[in-house]
Design a protein around this motif. Sequence first.
Motif, PDB file in Angstrom:
ATOM      1  N   MET A  82     -18.450 -83.785  90.162  1.00 53.53           N
ATOM      2  CA  MET A  82     -17.987 -84.349  88.900  1.00 53.53           C
ATOM      3  C   MET A  82     -17.375 -83.203  88.093  1.00 53.53           C
ATOM      4  O   MET A  82     -17.775 -82.042  88.238  1.00 53.53           O
ATOM      5  CB  MET A  82     -19.154 -84.954  88.122  1.00 53.53           C
ATOM      6  CG  MET A  82     -19.921 -86.039  88.866  1.00 53.53           C
ATOM      7  SD  MET A  82     -18.967 -87.532  89.133  1.00 53.53           S
ATOM      8  CE  MET A  82     -18.907 -88.172  87.467  1.00 53.53           C
ATOM      9  N   VAL A  83     -16.424 -83.523  87.237  1.00 53.87           N
ATOM     10  CA  VAL A  83     -15.712 -82.481  86.488  1.00 53.87           C
ATOM     11  C   VAL A  83     -16.012 -82.608  84.999  1.00 53.87           C
ATOM     12  O   VAL A  83     -15.849 -83.672  84.403  1.00 53.87           O
ATOM     13  CB  VAL A  83     -14.196 -82.573  86.740  1.00 53.87           C
ATOM     14  CG1 VAL A  83     -13.449 -81.528  85.916  1.00 53.87           C
ATOM     15  CG2 VAL A  83     -13.905 -82.383  88.221  1.00 53.87           C
ATOM     16  N   ASP A  84     -16.495 -81.500  84.445  1.00 53.44           N
ATOM     17  CA  ASP A  84     -16.760 -81.388  83.012  1.00 53.44           C
ATOM     18  C   ASP A  84     -17.683 -82.495  82.503  1.00 53.44           C
ATOM     19  O   ASP A  84     -18.537 -82.986  83.247  1.00 53.44           O
ATOM     20  CB  ASP A  84     -15.455 -81.358  82.224  1.00 53.44           C
ATOM     21  CG  ASP A  84     -15.534 -80.390  81.042  1.00 53.44           C
ATOM     22  OD1 ASP A  84     -16.138 -80.773  80.028  1.00 53.44           O
ATOM     23  OD2 ASP A  84     -15.021 -79.275  81.153  1.00 53.44           O
ATOM     24  N   ALA A  85     -17.539 -82.883  81.245  1.00 50.20           N
ATOM     25  CA  ALA A  85     -18.421 -83.881  80.617  1.00 50.20           C
ATOM     26  C   ALA A  85     -17.736 -84.434  79.376  1.00 50.20           C
ATOM     27  O   ALA A  85     -16.840 -83.807  78.818  1.00 50.20           O
ATOM     28  CB  ALA A  85     -19.765 -83.247  80.235  1.00 50.20           C
ATOM     29  N   PRO A  86     -18.163 -85.624  78.908  1.00 47.54           N
ATOM     30  CA  PRO A  86     -17.550 -86.200  77.713  1.00 47.54           C
ATOM     31  C   PRO A  86     -18.042 -85.560  76.418  1.00 47.54           C
ATOM     32  O   PRO A  86     -17.393 -85.682  75.379  1.00 47.54           O
ATOM     33  CB  PRO A  86     -17.955 -87.676  77.772  1.00 47.54           C
ATOM     34  CG  PRO A  86     -19.252 -87.655  78.513  1.00 47.54           C
ATOM     35  CD  PRO A  86     -19.118 -86.548  79.525  1.00 47.54           C
ATOM     36  N   PHE A  87     -19.196 -84.918  76.474  1.00 46.66           N
ATOM     37  CA  PHE A  87     -19.741 -84.269  75.289  1.00 46.66           C
ATOM     38  C   PHE A  87     -20.723 -83.189  75.722  1.00 46.66           C
ATOM     39  O   PHE A  87     -21.029 -83.044  76.913  1.00 46.66           O
ATOM     40  CB  PHE A  87     -20.418 -85.274  74.344  1.00 46.66           C
ATOM     41  CG  PHE A  87     -21.266 -86.297  75.047  1.00 46.66           C
ATOM     42  CD1 PHE A  87     -22.554 -86.002  75.450  1.00 46.66           C
ATOM     43  CD2 PHE A  87     -20.756 -87.563  75.315  1.00 46.66           C
ATOM     44  CE1 PHE A  87     -23.334 -86.939  76.104  1.00 46.66           C
ATOM     45  CE2 PHE A  87     -21.532 -88.521  75.963  1.00 46.66           C
ATOM     46  CZ  PHE A  87     -22.826 -88.204  76.365  1.00 46.66           C
ATOM     47  N   VAL A  88     -21.204 -82.431  74.769  1.00 46.36           N
ATOM     48  CA  VAL A  88     -22.060 -81.290  75.068  1.00 46.36           C
ATOM     49  C   VAL A  88     -23.456 -81.747  75.490  1.00 46.36           C
ATOM     50  O   VAL A  88     -23.852 -82.892  75.282  1.00 46.36           O
ATOM     51  CB  VAL A  88     -22.127 -80.360  73.827  1.00 46.36           C
ATOM     52  CG1 VAL A  88     -23.003 -80.962  72.735  1.00 46.36           C
ATOM     53  CG2 VAL A  88     -22.606 -78.964  74.206  1.00 46.36           C
ATOM     54  N   ASN A  89     -24.215 -80.830  76.126  1.00 50.33           N
ATOM     55  CA  ASN A  89     -25.602 -81.067  76.558  1.00 50.33           C
ATOM     56  C   ASN A  89     -25.702 -82.113  77.661  1.00 50.33           C
ATOM     57  O   ASN A  89     -26.559 -82.998  77.633  1.00 50.33           O
ATOM     58  CB  ASN A  89     -26.496 -81.476  75.381  1.00 50.33           C
ATOM     59  CG  ASN A  89     -26.604 -80.401  74.319  1.00 50.33           C
ATOM     60  OD1 ASN A  89     -26.317 -79.238  74.580  1.00 50.33           O
ATOM     61  ND2 ASN A  89     -27.000 -80.775  73.117  1.00 50.33           N
TER      62      ASN A  89
END
Length: 407
Positions: free
Chosen positions: A357-364
């Motif tokens: 999976m690549v990155d994230a929609p928000f932190v944590n």
Amino acid sequence: MLPNFYVPIILFYSNSQQLSSKTTVPNLLKNSLSEALSKFYPFAGRLGSAGSYVDCNDQGVQFHEARIACTLSEVLNRAPGADEEKGFGHLFPTRSIWRDLLTDSCLMVVQLNRFSCGGVAIAVSISHRIIDGTTLLSFLNYWASLTRDPSDQEELTRLQPHFVYELLPQSCNENVLATQASYPERHWITTEVVFHNSKITELKANQEIHDKIDGVVADQNYTRNELVTALLYRCAVAAAAKSNSGVYSKSVLFRAVNMRQLLDPLLPRTTVGNLFMFVTIPTSTKSETMFNPMLRQMRKEQMQLKGMKILDLKGAVPLAEKYAKMNHNLYLVTSICNSPLYDGMDFGWGRPDRATMVDAPFVNCFFVADTPSRDGIVVTVNLVEEDMKNFRADNELLAYASFKFES
């Protein structure tokens, strides 16, 4: 009930040249993708104006091709962030990494990347409004099998999608406005941390010793996922506390639970949709992040989901907003362990060298998956810079894990 943003996954292959010289990779993939979409037909549609249903109008999906002026090995050694130069941003179509879909956008976009060495990377983004991680992998598994051997009808029948309309809330129609969400722009560091099975076994043994000291007699039979989740949350919260002069803030763990094998009756793994719920564990002190209370609460919350007849209609966004209003820091852990992330992704030229999976929609955020050789667990981690610095230096974490990339 979920935001309408793209969920991005990428698969890297170093030996695509093993394909027959009579068939080019792009044409092969496009033809099999069209056939796969005839089974997963909602993916080729468009969301209705209210965003609460799919108009299955067969308008199709986007398929992009890109030539990358470097070797595959140069890209494999990067952290799975969305950055254009240091991450995987250039391997996806524009605005397809955790970005909101524009009006009348394709629900799915694909980019075939061809490297100078002959390797390829297949980047796929699908709207989270219509799929969860299990559905995403089910689709890729079906597409790969169809590409590899379209004559294997027994395998394709086993992998074909299963739709369960009776589980949908009756109010889902064109007059109901779907969940809308906006997240503040925040910058974070993305990296990967690896837990080898031998270290997870060591972690389990140490926890069993603590259980005996605390008077727990029965063997709790902790799973790898439970142990890694508890450790990740405990160390991330400790890292945030260190950034906050040692003060523990109110926090909450959101743990996604696949409901397919918890509902009554059970559902096939290939059931399409967002068939998961969140287990939430709020904490406000260091003692509440200890393994015993964390693992006990995880078990208790998940057991309460077992045997449900229909999914609870509480949306993920309202639940997150509830804790945000109470000033909790949110931490999301989602797992695709024990899924066909590698063995099921052979398009005809072998297993992927790397799938993530690549990155994230928000932190944590923490995305948990099996390592390519299934000798452990690899976690994509997203934390703000100061918290990541403290997280990487946490001695308890380093006793069981190692980092793949420099921050």
